[in-house]
Write a protein that holds these residues in place. Structure first.
Motif, PDB file in Angstrom:
ATOM      1  N   MET A   1       0.824  -1.185   0.000  1.00  0.00           N
ATOM      2  CA  MET A   1       0.000   0.000   0.000  1.00  0.00           C
ATOM      3  C   MET A   1       0.873   1.255   0.000  1.00  0.00           C
ATOM      4  SD  MET A   1      -3.184   0.434  -0.282  1.00  0.00           S
ATOM      5  CE  MET A   1      -4.490  -0.552   0.345  1.00  0.00           C
ATOM      6  N   GLU A   2       2.004   1.192   0.651  1.00  0.00           N
ATOM      7  CA  GLU A   2       2.871   2.362   0.739  1.00  0.00           C
ATOM      8  C   GLU A   2       3.466   2.715  -0.622  1.00  0.00           C
ATOM      9  OE1 GLU A   2       6.901   3.643   3.060  1.00  0.00           O
ATOM     10  OE2 GLU A   2       5.527   2.271   4.043  1.00  0.00           O
ATOM     11  N   THR A   3       3.762   1.709  -1.456  1.00  0.00           N
ATOM     12  CA  THR A   3       4.341   1.982  -2.778  1.00  0.00           C
ATOM     13  C   THR A   3       3.331   2.696  -3.666  1.00  0.00           C
ATOM     14  OG1 THR A   3       4.575  -0.431  -2.628  1.00  0.00           O
ATOM     15  CG2 THR A   3       6.154   0.721  -3.920  1.00  0.00           C
ATOM     16  N   ILE A   4       2.078   2.336  -3.573  1.00  0.00           N
ATOM     17  CA  ILE A   4       1.049   2.997  -4.367  1.00  0.00           C
ATOM     18  C   ILE A   4       0.929   4.457  -3.939  1.00  0.00           C
ATOM     19  CG2 ILE A   4      -1.422   3.052  -4.874  1.00  0.00           C
ATOM     20  CD1 ILE A   4      -1.414   0.014  -4.554  1.00  0.00           C
ATOM     21  N   PHE A   5       0.986   4.701  -2.639  1.00  0.00           N
ATOM     22  CA  PHE A   5       0.904   6.064  -2.130  1.00  0.00           C
ATOM     23  C   PHE A   5       2.066   6.900  -2.640  1.00  0.00           C
ATOM     24  CE2 PHE A   5       1.796   9.253   1.165  1.00  0.00           C
ATOM     25  CZ  PHE A   5       0.602   9.944   1.122  1.00  0.00           C
ATOM     26  N   ILE A   6       3.268   6.353  -2.596  1.00  0.00           N
ATOM     27  CA  ILE A   6       4.450   7.079  -3.080  1.00  0.00           C
ATOM     28  C   ILE A   6       4.324   7.358  -4.574  1.00  0.00           C
ATOM     29  CG2 ILE A   6       6.942   6.900  -3.458  1.00  0.00           C
ATOM     30  CD1 ILE A   6       7.069   5.384  -0.774  1.00  0.00           C
ATOM     31  N   LEU A   7       3.871   6.369  -5.345  1.00  0.00           N
ATOM     32  CA  LEU A   7       3.695   6.550  -6.782  1.00  0.00           C
ATOM     33  C   LEU A   7       2.679   7.659  -7.072  1.00  0.00           C
ATOM     34  CD1 LEU A   7       4.143   5.568  -9.734  1.00  0.00           C
ATOM     35  CD2 LEU A   7       2.197   4.064  -9.345  1.00  0.00           C
ATOM     36  N   LEU A   8       1.570   7.660  -6.357  1.00  0.00           N
ATOM     37  CA  LEU A   8       0.566   8.698  -6.564  1.00  0.00           C
ATOM     38  C   LEU A   8       1.088  10.076  -6.176  1.00  0.00           C
ATOM     39  CD1 LEU A   8      -2.646   6.840  -5.386  1.00  0.00           C
ATOM     40  CD2 LEU A   8      -2.093   7.550  -7.699  1.00  0.00           C
ATOM     41  N   ALA A  63      -7.437  19.046 -13.644  1.00  0.00           N
ATOM     42  CA  ALA A  63      -8.331  17.903 -13.441  1.00  0.00           C
ATOM     43  C   ALA A  63      -7.544  16.653 -13.063  1.00  0.00           C
ATOM     44  CB  ALA A  63      -9.150  17.649 -14.704  1.00  0.00           C
ATOM     45  N   VAL A  64      -6.383  16.450 -13.689  1.00  0.00           N
ATOM     46  CA  VAL A  64      -5.547  15.285 -13.367  1.00  0.00           C
ATOM     47  C   VAL A  64      -5.088  15.334 -11.912  1.00  0.00           C
ATOM     48  CG1 VAL A  64      -3.278  14.248 -13.829  1.00  0.00           C
ATOM     49  CG2 VAL A  64      -4.808  14.800 -15.721  1.00  0.00           C
ATOM     50  N   ILE A  65      -4.706  16.506 -11.446  1.00  0.00           N
ATOM     51  CA  ILE A  65      -4.266  16.639 -10.047  1.00  0.00           C
ATOM     52  C   ILE A  65      -5.412  16.308  -9.094  1.00  0.00           C
ATOM     53  CG2 ILE A  65      -3.521  18.307  -8.302  1.00  0.00           C
ATOM     54  CD1 ILE A  65      -1.881  19.653 -10.518  1.00  0.00           C
ATOM     55  N   ILE A  66      -6.592  16.823  -9.371  1.00  0.00           N
ATOM     56  CA  ILE A  66      -7.740  16.547  -8.497  1.00  0.00           C
ATOM     57  C   ILE A  66      -8.076  15.064  -8.494  1.00  0.00           C
ATOM     58  CG2 ILE A  66     -10.229  16.927  -8.240  1.00  0.00           C
ATOM     59  CD1 ILE A  66      -9.726  19.805  -9.186  1.00  0.00           C
ATOM     60  N   ILE A  67      -8.075  14.441  -9.658  1.00  0.00           N
ATOM     61  CA  ILE A  67      -8.388  13.005  -9.740  1.00  0.00           C
ATOM     62  C   ILE A  67      -7.338  12.175  -9.014  1.00  0.00           C
ATOM     63  CG2 ILE A  67      -8.536  11.068 -11.355  1.00  0.00           C
ATOM     64  CD1 ILE A  67      -9.914  13.039 -13.304  1.00  0.00           C
ATOM     65  N   LEU A  68      -6.063  12.517  -9.185  1.00  0.00           N
ATOM     66  CA  LEU A  68      -4.998  11.764  -8.492  1.00  0.00           C
ATOM     67  C   LEU A  68      -5.119  11.904  -6.978  1.00  0.00           C
ATOM     68  CD1 LEU A  68      -1.881  12.429 -10.750  1.00  0.00           C
ATOM     69  CD2 LEU A  68      -3.053  10.253 -10.386  1.00  0.00           C
ATOM     70  N   ILE A  69      -5.476  13.080  -6.510  1.00  0.00           N
ATOM     71  CA  ILE A  69      -5.634  13.269  -5.062  1.00  0.00           C
ATOM     72  C   ILE A  69      -6.802  12.434  -4.542  1.00  0.00           C
ATOM     73  CG2 ILE A  69      -6.314  14.957  -3.306  1.00  0.00           C
ATOM     74  CD1 ILE A  69      -4.631  17.014  -4.864  1.00  0.00           C
ATOM     75  N   LEU A  70      -7.929  12.453  -5.257  1.00  0.00           N
ATOM     76  CA  LEU A  70      -9.077  11.653  -4.822  1.00  0.00           C
ATOM     77  C   LEU A  70      -8.769  10.163  -4.853  1.00  0.00           C
ATOM     78  CD1 LEU A  70     -12.006  13.605  -6.505  1.00  0.00           C
ATOM     79  CD2 LEU A  70     -11.364  13.563  -4.094  1.00  0.00           C
ATOM     80  N   VAL A  71      -8.060   9.707  -5.875  1.00  0.00           N
ATOM     81  CA  VAL A  71      -7.691   8.286  -5.957  1.00  0.00           C
ATOM     82  C   VAL A  71      -6.759   7.917  -4.810  1.00  0.00           C
ATOM     83  CG1 VAL A  71      -6.391   6.615  -7.342  1.00  0.00           C
ATOM     84  CG2 VAL A  71      -8.106   8.041  -8.422  1.00  0.00           C
ATOM     85  N   THR A  76      -5.600   4.701  -0.318  1.00  0.00           N
ATOM     86  CA  THR A  76      -4.787   4.587   0.889  1.00  0.00           C
ATOM     87  C   THR A  76      -5.566   4.841   2.165  1.00  0.00           C
ATOM     88  OG1 THR A  76      -4.125   6.900   0.749  1.00  0.00           O
ATOM     89  CG2 THR A  76      -2.712   5.282  -0.336  1.00  0.00           C
ATOM     90  N   GLY A  77      -6.867   5.117   2.077  1.00  0.00           N
ATOM     91  CA  GLY A  77      -7.666   5.349   3.272  1.00  0.00           C
ATOM     92  C   GLY A  77      -7.799   4.076   4.088  1.00  0.00           C
TER      93      GLY A  77
END
Length: 121
Positions: A1-8, A63-71, A76-77
């Motif tokens: 899960m941590e790797t996905i967070f770092i990638l995002l 829009a990409v920044i907003i979508i990446l933040i929501l994802v 990671t929630g």
């Protein structure tokens, strides 16, 4: 899960830097990158297309920044409460023979009663 967070987070930072570059390349009222190519008229040498590209790039990167933040928040929630564990089949016979523990009833203490005092004359 941590790797996905770092990638995002890396993707969000890259998109943010690109957004800053695109915004800095623009200049209000016809200046900026478009004035470098066209001069006074914005219809010469495809300058109008440059303005359209810059505007579309700004909206797309936002829009990409907003979508990446929501994802990143959704992926990671972590849940805050866990369901209580159910007893396994091995524990069930042992707990049936034992007497349930009696808990003492909760006692509430009454609030202290005060009598009003008359003001001195």
């Amino acid at each position: 899960m941590e790797t996905i967070f770092i990638l995002l987070m890396v993707l969000i930072m890259i998109a943010s830097v690109l957004l800053v570059i695109v915004i800095m390349a623009q200049n209000p009222k016809g200046g900026g990158l478009s004035s470098t190519f066209g001069g006074a008229s914005s219809a010469q040498f495809g300058v109008q297309r440059t303005n359209d590209f810059m505007e579309k790039a700004t909206w797309t990167l936002g829009a990409v920044i907003i979508i990446l933040i929501l994802v990143s928040v959704v992926i990671t929630g972590k849940p805050t409460a866990k369901a209580p564990a159910l007893p396994t089949s091995k524990e069930a016979p042992a707990s049936q023979g034992a007497a349930p523990a009696q808990s003492a009833p909760a006692t509430q203490s009454a609030p202290a009663q005060t009598t009003p005092v008359a003001p001195a004359k």
